[in-house]
Design a protein around this motif. Structure first.
Motif, PDB file in Angstrom:
ATOM      1  N   MET A 199      49.032  51.367  31.391  1.00  0.00           N
ATOM      2  CA  MET A 199      48.616  50.506  32.816  1.00  0.00           C
ATOM      3  C   MET A 199      47.395  50.098  32.184  1.00  0.00           C
ATOM      4  N   VAL A 242      41.887  40.085  48.238  1.00  0.00           N
ATOM      5  CA  VAL A 242      42.925  40.423  47.873  1.00  0.00           C
ATOM      6  C   VAL A 242      44.559  39.748  48.221  1.00  0.00           C
ATOM      7  N   ALA A 257      49.431  42.920  41.119  1.00  0.00           N
ATOM      8  CA  ALA A 257      48.845  44.340  41.041  1.00  0.00           C
ATOM      9  C   ALA A 257      50.572  44.379  41.409  1.00  0.00           C
ATOM     10  N   ARG A 258      50.692  46.286  41.077  1.00  0.00           N
ATOM     11  CA  ARG A 258      52.044  46.965  41.854  1.00  0.00           C
ATOM     12  C   ARG A 258      51.687  47.900  42.924  1.00  0.00           C
ATOM     13  N   VAL A 259      49.760  47.891  42.944  1.00  0.00           N
ATOM     14  CA  VAL A 259      50.015  48.944  44.122  1.00  0.00           C
ATOM     15  C   VAL A 259      47.945  48.076  44.179  1.00  0.00           C
ATOM     16  N   LEU A 260      47.702  48.504  45.367  1.00  0.00           N
ATOM     17  CA  LEU A 260      46.729  47.603  45.700  1.00  0.00           C
ATOM     18  C   LEU A 260      45.786  48.105  46.665  1.00  0.00           C
ATOM     19  N   LEU A 261      45.016  49.425  46.424  1.00  0.00           N
ATOM     20  CA  LEU A 261      43.921  49.683  46.979  1.00  0.00           C
ATOM     21  C   LEU A 261      42.612  48.895  47.651  1.00  0.00           C
ATOM     22  N   VAL A 262      42.891  48.568  48.695  1.00  0.00           N
ATOM     23  CA  VAL A 262      41.610  48.210  49.575  1.00  0.00           C
ATOM     24  C   VAL A 262      40.495  49.213  50.137  1.00  0.00           C
ATOM     25  N   PHE A 279      43.921  48.606  35.168  1.00  0.00           N
ATOM     26  CA  PHE A 279      43.702  48.497  37.199  1.00  0.00           C
ATOM     27  C   PHE A 279      42.567  47.173  36.703  1.00  0.00           C
ATOM     28  N   ARG A 315      46.920  40.427  44.981  1.00  0.00           N
ATOM     29  CA  ARG A 315      48.497  40.364  45.229  1.00  0.00           C
ATOM     30  C   ARG A 315      49.721  40.471  44.226  1.00  0.00           C
ATOM     31  N   PRO A 316      49.581  39.412  43.855  1.00  0.00           N
ATOM     32  CA  PRO A 316      50.670  38.423  42.766  1.00  0.00           C
ATOM     33  C   PRO A 316      51.124  39.536  42.384  1.00  0.00           C
ATOM     34  N   THR A 320      51.833  47.916  33.630  1.00  0.00           N
ATOM     35  CA  THR A 320      51.998  48.301  34.883  1.00  0.00           C
ATOM     36  C   THR A 320      50.784  48.153  35.758  1.00  0.00           C
TER      37      THR A 320
END
Lengths: 173, 428
Positions: free
Chosen positions: A102, A145, A152-157, A104, A149-150, A129
């Motif tokens: 993965m 963001v 990252a499968r998941v984004l934490l803000v 990040f 966004r395009p 991932t």
């Protein structure tokens, strides 16, 4: 429901008790995940430098320096140069993907948008991932963001720097 | 993965536990109003946050929630007679007002001051909407009464049910926050359930089985956005608000009523699931109401006379492998509510999170745990008020919306995610 009565408690859903939980297979903990945590700007680099000081398994902490070129490696996949946790060791992202399960990306601004795109594309092709953590003031966060966004499968803000370590810990990095 | 001590911190909600103290800072649903339908109704036994209580409604219509057991010799007041201005213990006639104050000890002489020295623990119990709410914390810190939209719309615009779930509250809440399971576990419901089907958004759900997620901070908790591909250049977003500690709203579908849940700990191995439907701008139709009562949508059927689901672990949730094979349900269990509950109960009464193997798509759950942990530690160590008690924190909505790809959902949906009286929900 089966016509035959279960003869053992674990033959029915009624086995969802604390006592029956003792009979769950006590498998050894899974091996740690091999994450690549990449800071995309100077603010994010500061954060992951602190996170990297904790004890992690097979995860690598890397930084992209905004302005560094996105390069094309052998083949069509884009590549980026990244610095290791010591701030001096240079690595190509393509070298870091071996064994990674993965990636990040961490950002506080959109300075590393090009790198995010390159990393995202490379991960897509390699089946890795991707996730992202974005924090900072509202204006910068919005741009960061949008940049991530395009890719990252998941984004934490978030406004909480502790979330980076919390997410990595939860994922067994 | 969660360390054992953190799992304990988040899941134990009894008196003097950190998470129990968190719950005691909020108004929480205690009963459905219909459980005390009229003055002098029979008392009802209630267990909340590992405390055994008795609820009753006196002759003046005042609600009371007090210690279940008589101060005399520990007899249950459930056997008591609801008369006049209080509940009279069946054993020796001690009588208690809704405040828990003892007002009569028959064996004492007339004018005795002894009853004035006897007071059972009591909590306020108020009716808002079709729910009786209680606050079990320090009276000096009591927050404003709940402001969730569902309990403030006209009576014919909402419906609430409650069911007993045989699991800890947290694994139930996590199911409400995690929307990645919808395309799998509830795939049958999107096609067949009268309270879900027919919405344009369902097409996006079924055509894109790999949603992407964005988790954003909210004043009262989080907003969790799940995005799927829509038409070229657009995403279909489904946005779930979580208000601490345990309130969520399901993003709407078409013009169907909006559903949501409150998960309330009974004790550490059981919780109440208060499930509601409401429409912001119109009455529920007779068909919608009947469907809810029949267990469609996020409601369920019951063992008659109880709040126990008809489908439960003692009957393997009435598993239907034929329906599973035919694609009518994904797990073989009928109904969206019990599809969730069956799996959550199967995890065990309080799941061991040290064994988990989470994915990045579980980030919403990870962040929610982090917020709960910080709230519990902040309250315990520094007396910090947790988020979610302010009226503004509760006046949120869920939303389903199609947005251009480069738009941040949290910016583009700001109005849609705020309660606006007289304005319909934002839905696809």
């Amino acid at each position: 429901m089966d016509e035959q009565r279960p003869t053992l408690l674990n033959s029915s859903a009624a086995a969802a008790t604390a006592a029956e939980a003792a009979f769950r297979i006590d498998a050894p903990p899974p091996p740690p995940r091999s994450a690549r945590v990449i800071a995309l700007d100077s603010g994010a680099s500061e954060v992951i430098r602190r996170v990297a000081e904790q004890s992690w398994g097979a995860s690598h902490f890397l930084s992209y320096r905004p302005g560094s070129p996105v390069i094309t490696a052998g083949g069509d996949l884009p590549d980026v140069l990244l610095y290791g946790a010591d701030g001096t060791t240079l690595r190509q992202f393509s070298q870091e993907t071996d064994g990674a399960d993965m990636v990040f990306m961490v950002a506080t601004a959109d300075d590393g948008a090009n790198a995010a795109a390159a990393i995202g594309e490379a991960c897509w092709y390699r089946g890795i991932t991707t996730g992202g953590v974005v924090f900072g003031d509202e204006a910068n966060v919005r741009r960061a963001v949008a940049a991530l966004r395009p890719h990252a499968r998941v984004l934490l803000v978030t406004q909480d720097e502790d979330d980076v370590a919390a997410v990595l810990t939860a994922l067994r990095a | 993965m969660l360390k054992p001590e953190i799992n304990e911190l988040l899941t134990r909600t009894g008196p003097a536990t950190p998470m129990g103290q968190i719950f005691r800072r909020y108004w929480i649903p205690a009963l459905l109003a219909k459980e005390l339908p009229e003055d002098d109704s029979p008392p009802v036994r209630v267990k909340l946050l590992s405390e055994r209580l008795i609820a009753f409604r006196d002759s003046a219509g005042q609600y009371g929630l007090i210690d279940e057991f008589c101060a005399h010799r520990g007899v249950s007041l459930w056997f008591g007679k609801n008369e006049g201005d209080g509940l009279r213990c069946a054993y020796h006639g001690w009588k208690y007002a809704v405040t828990g104050q003892c007002v009569d000890v028959p064996s004492e002489p007339e004018g005795s001051i002894f009853p004035r020295k006897v007071k059972l623990t009591s909590y306020p119990l108020v009716k808002i909407g079709d729910v009786l709410w209680t606050y079990m914390g320090d009276p000096a810190l009591q927050p404003a009464v709940p402001q969730f939209e569902w309990v403030h719309v006209p009576e014919d615009q909402h419906y609430t049910s409650k069911r007993w779930q045989e699991s800890n509250w947290l694994q139930a809440l996590e199911g409400g926050i995690d929307s990645s399971h919808v395309s799998w576990l509830h795939s049958g419901g999107l096609k067949n359930d009268p309270l879900f089907k027919g919405a344009k958004g369902n097409e996006y759900n079924m055509s894109d089985l790999k949603p992407h997620f964005e988790v954003a901070e909210a004043d009262g908790g989080l907003f969790i956005g799940a995005r799927r591909n829509a038409e070229e250049g657009y995403y279909y977003w489904r946005i779930t608000p979580w208000v601490m500690p345990s309130f969520t709203l399901v993003p709407p579908r078409g013009d169907h009523p909006v559903h949501g849940h409150f998960w309330i700990p009974i004790d550490d191995e059981n919780c109440w699931v208060f499930t509601f439907d409401y429409h912001p701008v119109r009455p529920l139709t007779a068909e919608e109401l009947q469907a809810m009562k029949d267990g469609y949508g996020v409601h369920n059927q019951y063992v008659p006379g109880t709040f126990r689901p008809l489908q439960n672990k003692d009957n393997d949730y009435l598993m239907d492998r034929g329906a599973q094979q035919r694609g009518e349900t994904f797990s073989g269990v009928w109904g969206i509510a019990m599809q969730d509950a069956s799996l959550q109960e199967s995890m065990g009464p309080n799941v061991d999170r040290t064994k988990e193997r989470l994915l990045p798509t579980d980030t919403g759950i990870i962040k929610a745990r982090q917020k709960l942990r910080k709230a519990a530690e902040g309250l315990r160590d520094r007396g910090l008020q947790p988020p979610g008690t302010e009226p503004a924190h509760q006046r949120v909505r869920s939303a389903a919306i199609v947005l251009p790809r480069d738009e941040a959902f949290i910016d583009a949906s700001r109005e849609a995610l705020t309660v606006m009286p007289g304005v319909a929900q934002t839905s696809v």
